[in-house]
Motif scaffolding. Structure first.
Motif: not given
Length: 306
Positions: A20, A23, A251, A255
């Motif tokens: 992650t 992000v 991710a 996203v």
């Protein structure tokens, strides 16, 4: 067995956190230099507090030579982060992460060039497979400047990471947490001249993402990694480490809606499989980006996370 189960869960959680990272970088809204500076700052606070609480500073094991190597490794680690985070912006998290995972192959080549390590025929074969995968993943087309630049940045980040690992492998008798602490601390004065504090002042909610990069992705993640490395065999560590790129790609899709094309997707398993085979053949467990992803028990292992 219970100890290995706990180690497996710790490493999976660490790799999920690592996946992650992209992000957090993008959502912070800051430039790569600013992001890395505050990651180093918050990360140094987190690792320093952990080391103090555990009493790691007593009998730390550093000598002038070992400290110098840790500092040198930190320079390469910090440069690696800047280039990787720039690659996120130029292309996508998925693309940059997959290309960045050519690290094991640069480590093999550096080992042969610098440490005079012999490269077997099987390793050469897997290097060829990985290169074929890289060609497919790059998907570079004439005039596609962004892909070319992103490819170059991610590859350069992988090279710096491999250099940092070679440097850090020469450190022994020092806890990996302390090596990591030295390396992130190096980034603070190193990047200070390049930080746009005017930009930082206007980040607003972006500060939460920056703090997360330091506290979660540098503090908590490395503590989990080093705890897991002490409990798991090398082969399992090598396999679980590939949770990181898988989570990063997931991710990026969830996203931002980014995904790689069909042809590019064919190259992913080639890079992953070749990386796994080379890592296992070398008997090296992947370690984190700051201790070079390395240190005491980890100073003899190749690093893996971003």
């Amino acid at each position: 067995m219970r100890n290995e189960t706990r180690g497996t869960l710790e490493l999976i959680l660490a790799m999920v956190l690592s996946g992650t990272l992209g992000v957090f970088v993008v959502e912070s809204g800051a430039s790569p230099f600013t992001v890395v500076f505050f990651r180093c700052l918050f990360g140094a606070v987190a690792l320093g507090a952990y080391g103090l609480a555990r009493g790691f500073f007593a009998g730390h094991g550093f000598t002038a030579g070992k400290l110098g190597l840790a500092v040198l490794g930190g320079v390469f680690i910090v440069g690696n982060w800047v280039l990787l985070f720039e690659a996120y912006e130029v292309t996508s998290i998925s693309f940059a992460t997959v290309v960045y995972h050519t690290q094991p192959f640069f480590l093999v080549l550096l080992g042969a060039a610098v440490l005079r390590e012999r490269i077997g025929r099987a390793t050469v074969g897997w290097l060829v497979v990985a290169f074929a995968g890289l060609v497919l993943v790059s998907g570079v087309r004439p005039g596609d400047t962004a892909s070319v630049v992103g490819l170059g940045l991610a590859l350069a980040a992988a090279v710096l990471y491999a250099v940092a690992t070679v440097v850090t492998k020469r450190i022994s008798g020092v806890r990996p947490h302390l090596i990591a602490l030295v390396q992130v601390t190096v980034g603070i004065p190193l990047l200070l001249p390049f930080v746009d504090f005017g930009e930082a002042a206007g980040l607003g909610a972006g500060w939460g993402w920056l703090a997360g990069l330091g506290l979660l992705h540098t503090g908590v993640m490395y503590v989990l990694m080093y705890a897991a490395y002490a409990k798991l065999p090398t082969a399992r560590i090598a396999v679980l480490a590939f949770t990181y790129p898988a989570v990063a790609m997931l991710a990026d899709w969830l996203v931002y809606g980014h995904h790689i094309g069909l042809v590019q997707a064919l190259g992913v398993p080639l890079i992953v499989l070749a990386g796994l085979r080379v890592t296992r053949a070398r008997g090296a467990a992947p370690a984190p980006r700051t201790g070079a992803h390395a240190g005491a028990g980890a100073s003899r292992v190749a690093t893996r996370s971003a």
